[in-house]
Write an enzyme that holds these catalytic residues in place. Structure first.
Site, mmCIF file in Angstrom:
data_model
loop_
_atom_site.group_PDB
_atom_site.id
_atom_site.type_symbol
_atom_site.label_atom_id
_atom_site.label_comp_id
_atom_site.label_asym_id
_atom_site.label_seq_id
_atom_site.Cartn_x
_atom_site.Cartn_y
_atom_site.Cartn_z
ATOM 1 C CB THR A 83 -0.897 0.054 1.247
ATOM 2 O OG1 THR A 83 -0.079 0.313 2.413
ATOM 3 C CG2 THR A 83 -1.664 -1.235 1.450
ATOM 4 C CG ASP A 84 1.205 5.968 -1.060
ATOM 5 O OD1 ASP A 84 2.188 6.089 -0.302
ATOM 6 O OD2 ASP A 84 0.924 6.812 -1.936
ATOM 7 C CB ALA A 85 1.992 6.377 3.759
#
Length: 555
Positions: free
Chosen positions: A310-312
């Site tokens: 995932t992105d952050a």
């Protein structure tokens, strides 16, 4: 016709483009620092299965977590490693000191991880895209990706990644959240811009795959980002949830090709974007939480079997409709393997653990993610990582060859879009006034080249004005207007996106260098002085100016 069949010709068409990069993505993972020898796919699978068999349920859940590193010492991270047994940590500037200090921190963190649970070594990652996104204070600063795109030379992309990988490996960092594979088609994009190689999907695909291959060859796991594409949005997913309203055919034409090329090249990892794309999933969920996007498009249609991160998860784009624990669970359900930067690690760990206990996430599903992570760690030598040498790290960071490579890239990127009356290069003996963004560094570089400089436009033969985002900055626009009022020709040096030309239609000369790092400002000075012939080609069209992709003048 099914979506899968519509994608098939695209994948086949990209195969020829990716052949040269495939060996890089699957190539050697060793380097001067940290990582052990690379493993073949079969060896990695066998090793991963053996480690997986020794792991408890808590160990497995922990492998999905990539947490923010705390402080600058292993002790400050010891409790989190004991509690959650994370698969990795990500560094930010507050964690990073000198090369020797980073190396010591990396060694200590790996030693700490070895003493907890199954003792699986950590992925130690960082955002070191270069240019505006570079977390290490020391080391070589290359220009941004758009400058790389302007060179049209995949060798420049490989040089950037190879040099960056050497420095990261020397301090025990074995993963880089780069390259960006987003195609920047929105001039007002607030978060991608010069982080993108450009507006042409083929160019972006070639450059991203070249960088990814070189990172892997240098012993650093590359993470291609942000699927399904963050280049056509006017919203920053750090602060809101972008909705990209385009049909499937346009997405396949504009945004998909770089990711399809990365999949064909066998890239190690792909990062999701916190964007809603109704053409791919009309549920309103961001791609990070969408089974239709991750399991459906990325895995089933494109055939990607590598690690998905995932992105952050502390970004607002993914936190608008669910609590932090539920976000973690839904990301796993959607097909993600790694949960990057959960804002509440305890909530994320507990929620995923409970979801497994309750059968919401099957143990086979959990094992599939852990297996992919372990196989990647084995493939890149992370499972056999040796401590890095803190004393040797500084030598890698002070390489003259690397500095020359960065300057060479910057020189090759300079793009001249206007030169009315032959304002450039400046005549020998002329006086040049330098103002605006980056004036001090540009002026110093001109003086080093023997050009007489002055801070005032009065009596100058040429006025150089640096800009960065002048389209949205009235003060910068006024500075250009005031410079022009003195009567001398004005040359603008755009150090952000080249779109500033929209707001400065009457300047005599216009150079785009796509970055504000020192080598880019030096390259601009070298072009003004005639030491560099601007050979860069515009990697994006500039709306309302007549400037098209590929434009560029030279002397």
């Amino acid at each position: 016709m099914s979506a899968l069949r519509r994608l098939a010709p695209l994948g086949a068409g990209l195969l020829l483009l990716t052949t040269a990069c495939t060996s890089g993505a699957d190539g050697p993972g060793g380097g001067d620092g940290g990582s052990g020898p690379p493993a073949t796919d079969a060896e990695a699978a066998e090793r991963a299965e053996a480690v997986l068999g020794e792991m408890s349920l808590d160990d497995k859940v922990g492998q999905l977590l990539v947490l923010n590193a705390a402080g600058t010492t292993p002790d400050e991270n010891a409790q989190a490693i004991a509690d959650y047994r994370p698969g990795g940590l990500i560094y930010f500037p507050e964690n990073l000191g000198s090369p020797a200090e980073i190396a010591e921190l990396s060694n200590g963190l790996q030693e700490t991880a070895a003493g907890e649970g199954a003792g699986v070594p950590l992925m130690l990652g960082v955002d070191q895209e270069q240019g505006m996104v570079a977390r290490l204070e020391e080391g070589t600063r290359f220009p941004d990706a758009m400058a790389v795109g302007a060179t049209r030379d995949t060798g420049q992309a490989e040089a950037l990644a190879s040099a960056t990988a050497a420095e990261l490996s020397a301090v025990g960092i074995n993963l880089d959240y780069a390259p960006v594979a987003d195609v920047n088609t929105d001039a007002d994009n607030p978060v991608i811009g010069i982080r993108s190689f450009g507006a042409d999907p083929g160019l972006v695909g070639r450059m991203a795959s070249a960088e990814a291959g070189a990172f892997a060859d240098g012993g650093v796991v590359p993470v291609v980002k942000h699927f399904p594409g963050h280049g056509d949005t006017g919203t920053d997913s750090h602060t809101g949830l972008p909705v990209i309203e385009k049909d499937r055919a346009d997405w396949e034409r504009d945004d998909l090709p770089p990711f399809a090329e990365a999949v064909d090249a066998g890239v190690d990892a792909i990062m999701t974007a916190h964007v809603v794309m109704p053409a791919l999933d009309d549920s309103g969920e961001p791609a990070t939480l969408s089974p239709e996007v991750i399991d459906g498009v990325l895995r089933d249609e494109l055939g990607y079997d590598g690690v998905v991160t995932t992105d952050a998860l502390n970004m607002e784009g993914v936190r608008q409709t669910h609590d932090d624990g539920e976000v973690a669970v839904r990301a796993v359900e959607a097909g993600a393997d790694q949960l990057l930067m959960p804002p509440d690690p305890e909530a994320a760990f507990a929620a995923v653990r409970s979801a497994v206990d309750e059968g919401r996430i099957g143990e086979d599903r959990l094992d599939a993610s852990v297996r992919r992570i372990l196989e990647l760690k084995a493939k890149r030598g992370i499972l056999d990582a040796e401590p890095v040498d803190p004393d040797a790290a500084a030598e890698v960071f002070s390489s003259d060859d690397t500095a020359a490579a960065a300057q060479g890239l910057a020189d090759a990127s300079v793009t001249m879009l206007r030169n009315e009356g032959g304002a450039l290069p400046v005549d020998e003996g002329a006086r040049v006034a330098v103002q605006g963004v980056g004036a001090e560094e540009i002026s110093a570089a001109l003086e080093d080249l023997g050009v007489r400089t002055t801070g005032t436009a009065s009596g100058a033969d040429l006025v150089v004005v640096g800009t960065n985002g002048a389209r949205g900055d009235a003060e910068q626009r006024r500075a250009v207007e005031q410079a022009a009022s003195g009567g001398a020709p004005v040359a603008v040096v755009a150090q952000g996106t080249p779109y500033d030309l929209q707001a400065l239609p009457d300047v005599d000369a216009y150079l785009a260098v796509y970055s504000s790092v020192p080598v880019s400002r030096t390259a601009a000075a070298r072009a003004v002085a005639g030491e560099v012939d601007p050979k860069g080609e515009l990697p994006v069209p500039i709306p309302e100016t007549g400037m098209e992709y590929g434009d560029g003048l030279s002397y």
